[in-house]
Structures are given as C-alpha cells and as structure tokens.
Write a protein that holds these residues in place. Structure first.
Motif, PDB file in Angstrom:
ATOM      1  N   HIS A 103       0.804  -1.230   0.140  1.00  9.51           N
ATOM      2  CA  HIS A 103       0.256  -0.024   0.043  1.00  9.51           C
ATOM      3  C   HIS A 103       0.810   1.304  -0.166  1.00  9.51           C
ATOM      4  CE1 HIS A 103      -3.756  -2.361   2.028  1.00  9.51           C
ATOM      5  NE2 HIS A 103      -3.337  -2.570   0.622  1.00  9.51           N
ATOM      6  N   THR A 104       0.410   2.205  -0.809  1.00 11.26           N
ATOM      7  CA  THR A 104       1.239   3.313  -0.784  1.00 11.26           C
ATOM      8  C   THR A 104       0.406   4.712  -0.639  1.00 11.26           C
ATOM      9  OG1 THR A 104       0.836   3.391  -3.250  1.00 11.26           O
ATOM     10  CG2 THR A 104       3.007   2.386  -2.507  1.00 11.26           C
ATOM     11  N   ASN A 105       1.109   5.653  -0.309  1.00 12.96           N
ATOM     12  CA  ASN A 105       0.408   7.062  -0.132  1.00 12.96           C
ATOM     13  C   ASN A 105       1.287   8.066  -0.952  1.00 12.96           C
ATOM     14  OD1 ASN A 105      -0.653   9.330   0.889  1.00 12.96           O
ATOM     15  ND2 ASN A 105      -0.153   9.202   3.019  1.00 12.96           N
ATOM     16  N   VAL A 106       0.714   8.580  -2.121  1.00  8.67           N
ATOM     17  CA  VAL A 106       1.267   9.539  -2.756  1.00  8.67           C
ATOM     18  C   VAL A 106       1.178  10.619  -2.264  1.00  8.67           C
ATOM     19  CG1 VAL A 106       1.593  10.367  -5.167  1.00  8.67           C
ATOM     20  CG2 VAL A 106       0.632   7.932  -4.886  1.00  8.67           C
ATOM     21  N   THR A 107       2.032  11.455  -1.978  1.00  5.47           N
ATOM     22  CA  THR A 107       2.136  12.560  -1.036  1.00  5.47           C
ATOM     23  C   THR A 107       2.689  13.844  -2.096  1.00  5.47           C
ATOM     24  OG1 THR A 107       2.733  13.491   0.962  1.00  5.47           O
ATOM     25  CG2 THR A 107       4.459  12.483  -0.103  1.00  5.47           C
ATOM     26  N   LEU A 108       2.256  15.220  -1.373  1.00  2.00           N
ATOM     27  CA  LEU A 108       2.667  16.258  -2.066  1.00  2.00           C
ATOM     28  C   LEU A 108       1.702  16.548  -3.305  1.00  2.00           C
ATOM     29  CD1 LEU A 108       6.687  16.443  -1.228  1.00  2.00           C
ATOM     30  CD2 LEU A 108       4.700  17.900  -0.237  1.00  2.00           C
ATOM     31  N   VAL A 109       0.721  16.444  -3.379  1.00  2.00           N
ATOM     32  CA  VAL A 109      -0.174  16.459  -4.472  1.00  2.00           C
ATOM     33  C   VAL A 109      -0.976  17.736  -4.529  1.00  2.00           C
ATOM     34  CG1 VAL A 109      -2.347  15.464  -5.713  1.00  2.00           C
ATOM     35  CG2 VAL A 109      -0.676  14.046  -4.952  1.00  2.00           C
ATOM     36  N   PHE A 110      -0.726  18.588  -5.573  1.00  2.00           N
ATOM     37  CA  PHE A 110      -1.195  20.055  -5.534  1.00  2.00           C
ATOM     38  C   PHE A 110      -2.150  20.191  -7.064  1.00  2.00           C
ATOM     39  CE2 PHE A 110       2.433  20.243  -2.863  1.00  2.00           C
ATOM     40  CZ  PHE A 110       1.844  21.011  -1.879  1.00  2.00           C
ATOM     41  N   SER A 111      -2.311  19.260  -7.481  1.00  2.00           N
ATOM     42  CA  SER A 111      -3.238  19.385  -8.984  1.00  2.00           C
ATOM     43  C   SER A 111      -3.949  17.949  -9.074  1.00  2.00           C
ATOM     44  CB  SER A 111      -2.333  19.585 -10.064  1.00  2.00           C
ATOM     45  OG  SER A 111      -1.768  18.315 -10.681  1.00  2.00           O
ATOM     46  N   PRO A 112      -5.149  18.286  -9.757  1.00  2.00           N
ATOM     47  CA  PRO A 112      -6.043  17.042 -10.174  1.00  2.00           C
ATOM     48  C   PRO A 112      -5.481  16.260 -11.079  1.00  2.00           C
ATOM     49  CG  PRO A 112      -6.906  18.869 -11.093  1.00  2.00           C
ATOM     50  CD  PRO A 112      -5.917  19.508 -10.295  1.00  2.00           C
ATOM     51  N   LEU A 113      -4.442  16.630 -12.049  1.00  2.00           N
ATOM     52  CA  LEU A 113      -3.796  15.685 -12.945  1.00  2.00           C
ATOM     53  C   LEU A 113      -2.566  14.912 -12.245  1.00  2.00           C
ATOM     54  CD1 LEU A 113      -3.382  17.850 -16.192  1.00  2.00           C
ATOM     55  CD2 LEU A 113      -5.026  16.028 -15.644  1.00  2.00           C
TER      56      LEU A 113
END
Length: 217
Positions: A103-113
């Motif tokens: 399981h992963t948590n993709v972090t530092l997301v700032f855009s819908p794309l």
C-alpha cells in the motif's frame, strides 16, 4: 469519513486512540525530526499503538531507492503504508509497489492531474495538500472536489486523503465534497469536540443536578 492523526507524538496518538477519534496515522520526516531520537524506534512505537494504517515516508529520490526503502519500512508491520512523493521517479515506485501488493500514499499532490496519475499508477491513497494551496491564494478544497469528480468518473478506488489541514472547516468542507480521509494535527482534532453551547449546556445541567442532589449520585 476516516480520521488519521498527522503526528509522530506517541502521547498525542495514545490520547486520540483512547478517545476513539482516529483510524490511522500519517508521519513524515519533519514530524519525526521534531520528536528526536531514533526514528525507527519511534515508528515501531507508533505501530505498536495503532492498528490502522500508518504512513511512513521514503527519502530516496530515485525509484530503485524508494522501492528498497519501502521494502525496509514494510518489514516494520503489516499496516505500514509507504509514502511516496509525486515525482516521475515516485510514480515508477508506486507502480512497482502496487504490483507487489504494498500500500502506498502518494504525497505532495497539488493538482488534479497529479492525483489522476497517482491513481493510474495504483496508489492506495493520494494526499492533496490543501492548506499549502490556500496559503498561496489557491483553493485547496476545489482541488479535492475536482479529484473526487475525476475518480468517480472513471471508477478509481484510490482514496482521497486530505492533508495539510489547518482548521476544522477544512475537514468539514472535505467531508461535504466526499473525501475519504482527513489527516489532522492533534490540536485541530481536539477542536472538533468543543462547542461553546455544549460547554454552556453541560454547565447548566450540572448546576441543576447539584441543586437536586447536592452533587451526589
């Protein structure tokens, strides 16, 4: 909606767990550094207290290094979720790890794309940082709403984990637009409990009880 606590403080985690408020924990290098000591010992202490997902972050910048560190972190407990940064190398790592069932948590997301790419790579969670967007005059909540729409449009099962929460209204708004999880600092989490009318009502009830019984049960 699930609540995670965003901290590496064992004391805060224990209090929130006893209150029945949290479903998991998120950490990062900054939070671990604030607590000091051996971060591995701290991480294992957290995993001993928390039965739900615990996000621990890699610090390598290349996919091979991230994957290696992810394997190391996963050895600490079955409930470890590996935090991976939203970078080209991070997406490679997420793709590989998701294929391995990690399981992963993709972090530092700032855009819908960015969120869409994380979902396509197989991320378990995607973490939009709403407070940091608000701080530069953008709308963090619009981002959450856009991600929700995209995931629903295409049936992605990646969970939206709202991060960088600054106040209770962030959590309320995130719940209203359908975020799956909010990870919240301890101080903000405690604010959920309190309302001046609750305090006033309790004070009145207790005063009347004292008149009735002298305070005895």
């Amino acid at each position: 909606m699930e609540f995670f606590i965003d901290t590496a403080s064992i004391d805060d985690i224990k209090i929130a767990t006893e209150q029945g408020l949290i479903d998991g924990v998120t950490t990062n290098p900054t939070l671990l550094s604030r607590e000091g000591g051996d971060w591995r010992v701290r991480a294992r202490e957290i995993l001993d207290v928390v039965k739900g997902p615990v996000s621990l972050e890699v610090v390598a910048e290349d996919a091979a290094g991230m994957i290696s560190q992810a394997h190391d972190l996963k050895k600490m407990g079955d409930n470890v979720v590996v935090k991976i940064p939203m970078t080209p190398e991070g997406l490679k790592a997420v793709k590989t790890l998701s294929g391995e069932g990690i399981h992963t948590n993709v972090t530092l997301v700032f855009s819908p794309l960015q969120a869409l790419l994380a979902a396509k790579a197989g991320g378990t969670y995607v973490s939009p940082f709403i407070g940091r967007l608000d701080a530069i005059g953008d709308s963090g909540m619009n981002l959450v709403e856009e991600i929700r729409t995209i995931f629903d449009n295409y049936g992605y099962t990646t969970k939206i984990l709202v991060a960088s929460v600054r106040h209770p209204m962030h959590v309320l708004e995130a719940a209203l637009v359908g975020a799956d999880v909010a990870t919240v600092p301890f101080a903000v989490l405690q604010q959920f409990v309190h309302h001046p009318l609750t305090d006033k009502g309790l004070e009145s009830f207790l005063a009347d009880w004292h008149k009735l019984t002298g305070g005895k049960w």
